[in-house]
Design a protein around this motif. Structure first.
Motif, PDB file in Angstrom:
ATOM      1  N   LYS A  83       0.792  -1.107   0.066  1.00 23.11           N
ATOM      2  CA  LYS A  83       0.031  -0.016  -0.029  1.00 23.11           C
ATOM      3  C   LYS A  83       1.090   1.366  -0.012  1.00 23.11           C
ATOM      4  CE  LYS A  83      -3.848  -2.484   2.183  1.00 23.11           C
ATOM      5  NZ  LYS A  83      -4.857  -2.429   3.444  1.00 23.11           N
ATOM      6  N   ASN A  84       1.935   1.180   0.558  1.00 22.55           N
ATOM      7  CA  ASN A  84       2.860   2.382   0.989  1.00 22.55           C
ATOM      8  C   ASN A  84       3.561   2.799  -0.485  1.00 22.55           C
ATOM      9  OD1 ASN A  84       2.421   2.666   3.489  1.00 22.55           O
ATOM     10  ND2 ASN A  84       4.367   1.855   4.146  1.00 22.55           N
ATOM     11  N   TYR A  85       3.648   1.321  -1.200  1.00 21.14           N
ATOM     12  CA  TYR A  85       4.436   1.603  -2.416  1.00 21.14           C
ATOM     13  C   TYR A  85       3.599   2.240  -3.733  1.00 21.14           C
ATOM     14  CZ  TYR A  85       6.488   0.122  -6.928  1.00 21.14           C
ATOM     15  OH  TYR A  85       6.892   0.092  -8.369  1.00 21.14           O
ATOM     16  N   VAL A  86       2.279   1.768  -3.705  1.00 19.56           N
ATOM     17  CA  VAL A  86       1.341   2.249  -4.300  1.00 19.56           C
ATOM     18  C   VAL A  86       1.005   3.671  -4.148  1.00 19.56           C
ATOM     19  CG1 VAL A  86      -1.406   2.228  -5.162  1.00 19.56           C
ATOM     20  CG2 VAL A  86      -0.093   0.182  -5.118  1.00 19.56           C
ATOM     21  N   SER A  87       0.874   4.049  -2.850  1.00 18.76           N
ATOM     22  CA  SER A  87       0.658   5.582  -2.633  1.00 18.76           C
ATOM     23  C   SER A  87       1.960   6.437  -3.108  1.00 18.76           C
ATOM     24  CB  SER A  87       0.525   5.756  -0.996  1.00 18.76           C
ATOM     25  OG  SER A  87       0.438   6.909  -0.601  1.00 18.76           O
ATOM     26  N   THR A  92       4.058  10.546  -7.046  1.00 19.29           N
ATOM     27  CA  THR A  92       5.234  10.707  -7.669  1.00 19.29           C
ATOM     28  C   THR A  92       5.128  10.821  -9.149  1.00 19.29           C
ATOM     29  OG1 THR A  92       6.297   8.508  -7.437  1.00 19.29           O
ATOM     30  CG2 THR A  92       6.657  10.241  -5.694  1.00 19.29           C
ATOM     31  N   ASP A  93       5.734   9.744  -9.888  1.00 16.76           N
ATOM     32  CA  ASP A  93       5.594   9.654 -11.170  1.00 16.76           C
ATOM     33  C   ASP A  93       4.157   9.456 -11.894  1.00 16.76           C
ATOM     34  OD1 ASP A  93       6.106   7.047 -10.005  1.00 16.76           O
ATOM     35  OD2 ASP A  93       5.794   6.536 -12.261  1.00 16.76           O
ATOM     36  N   ALA A  95       1.409  10.743 -10.570  1.00 21.18           N
ATOM     37  CA  ALA A  95       0.672  11.716 -10.230  1.00 21.18           C
ATOM     38  C   ALA A  95       0.270  12.370 -11.607  1.00 21.18           C
ATOM     39  CB  ALA A  95       1.156  12.782  -9.135  1.00 21.18           C
ATOM     40  N   ASP A  96       1.212  12.708 -12.441  1.00 20.33           N
ATOM     41  CA  ASP A  96       0.746  13.388 -13.654  1.00 20.33           C
ATOM     42  C   ASP A  96       1.708  12.407 -14.618  1.00 20.33           C
ATOM     43  OD1 ASP A  96       0.936  14.900 -16.052  1.00 20.33           O
ATOM     44  OD2 ASP A  96       0.948  16.738 -14.760  1.00 20.33           O
ATOM     45  N   ILE A  97       1.132  11.607 -15.459  1.00 22.57           N
ATOM     46  CA  ILE A  97       1.777  10.728 -16.166  1.00 22.57           C
ATOM     47  C   ILE A  97       2.516  11.391 -17.349  1.00 22.57           C
ATOM     48  CG2 ILE A  97       1.628   8.570 -17.974  1.00 22.57           C
ATOM     49  CD1 ILE A  97      -0.415   7.511 -15.738  1.00 22.57           C
ATOM     50  N   THR A  98       1.743  12.226 -18.242  1.00 26.99           N
ATOM     51  CA  THR A  98       2.277  13.107 -19.191  1.00 26.99           C
ATOM     52  C   THR A  98       3.064  13.935 -18.805  1.00 26.99           C
ATOM     53  OG1 THR A  98      -0.089  13.239 -20.123  1.00 26.99           O
ATOM     54  CG2 THR A  98       1.586  15.013 -20.790  1.00 26.99           C
ATOM     55  N   ARG A  99       3.303  14.480 -17.846  1.00 27.33           N
ATOM     56  CA  ARG A  99       4.530  15.227 -17.383  1.00 27.33           C
ATOM     57  C   ARG A  99       5.916  14.242 -17.240  1.00 27.33           C
ATOM     58  NH1 ARG A  99       4.295  19.061 -12.119  1.00 27.33           N
ATOM     59  NH2 ARG A  99       4.114  16.765 -11.199  1.00 27.33           N
ATOM     60  N   SER A 100       5.588  13.189 -16.496  1.00 23.35           N
ATOM     61  CA  SER A 100       6.630  12.317 -16.207  1.00 23.35           C
ATOM     62  C   SER A 100       7.112  11.509 -17.035  1.00 23.35           C
ATOM     63  CB  SER A 100       6.124  11.460 -14.849  1.00 23.35           C
ATOM     64  OG  SER A 100       5.537  11.886 -13.871  1.00 23.35           O
TER      65      SER A 100
END
Length: 227
Positions: A83-87, A92-93, A95-100
């Motif tokens: 759950k920590n990994y998913v959060s 991070t990356d 949160a905004d796939i287009t930007r990342s």
């Protein structure tokens, strides 16, 4: 066999992408829990604590209640790292796939679509500090919905990343996957990936004894065959 196509991520895919990723990661919780129950570090307190309760209190009922709460705690402990990994990813990356990914040179994010729905995902980014003389691409976020496995979707997504790496002139594709992710481990070996080592993502993963396997797929520049 249902048909599917691989295409680049679009903003309208976001909710479905997050769902496929989150569900895929949380599916590993029961497997990790069963793995935990086989470890000496787990079996000792599971047997020792209830036995101590019986010897001190003389109550088998209290011992059974104790076992129940120990198992409940272990389930919580097992689920916490996933759950920590998913959060972390969603903040991070992802949160905004287009930007990342799509706005970064040498990166990409693809989805597998079937019946108008996103049923698989994969991403790739350049390795920031590759070994001297190597240009490496790292494969991330591979996941396929449980209802669509066994159709070759995961393999097609990996092939997409490998071809992207060739087009970018990369020398290797690297990735990490959990030791208990048996399907993924088998897939990577079957496609020619080579194991380079193991590590633990964090203290919680060490505690539940789930290591990460590191893989590499060399891409000789002279080799230009289809997988």
């Amino acid at each position: 066999m249902a048909s599917f196509r691989i295409r680049q991520f679009q903003e309208r895919d976001y909710k479905q992408v997050v769902d496929v990723f989150s569900r895929g990661m949380k599916e590993h919780i029961p497997t990790t829990f069963r793995h935990m129950l086989t470890l000496p570090r787990t079996l000792l307190p599971l047997a020792g604590v209830p036995l101590t309760v019986v010897l001190v209190s003389g109550s088998w009922l209290l011992a059974i209640v104790c076992i129940f709460f120990l198992l409940l705690f272990l389930w919580f402990l097992t689920g916490k790292p996933w759950k920590n990994y998913v959060s972390k990813c969603l903040h991070t990356d992802m949160a905004d796939i287009t930007r990342s990914y799509l706005s970064v040179r040498g990166s990409g994010f693809w989805v597998a679509e079937s019946g108008g729905q996103v049923v698989g995902i994969v991403a790739a980014q350049p390795v920031k500090d590759p070994p001297l003389g190597r240009k490496q691409l790292q494969l991330f976020r591979l996941s396929v919905s449980s209802q669509h496995r066994g159709q070759g979707i995961a393999k097609a997504l990996v092939r997409t990343v490998l071809q992207f790496a060739r087009d970018q002139g990369c020398s290797d594709v690297v990735l990490q996957t959990g030791l208990l992710q048996k399907g993924a481990v088998t897939l990577y070996y079957s496609m020619g990936f080579q194991k380079t080592g193991e590590s633990f993502m964090d203290t919680l993963m060490w505690l539940v004894d789930v290591s990460l396997i590191h893989f590499i797929y060399p891409l000789p520049s002279a080799q230009n065959h289809e997988l």
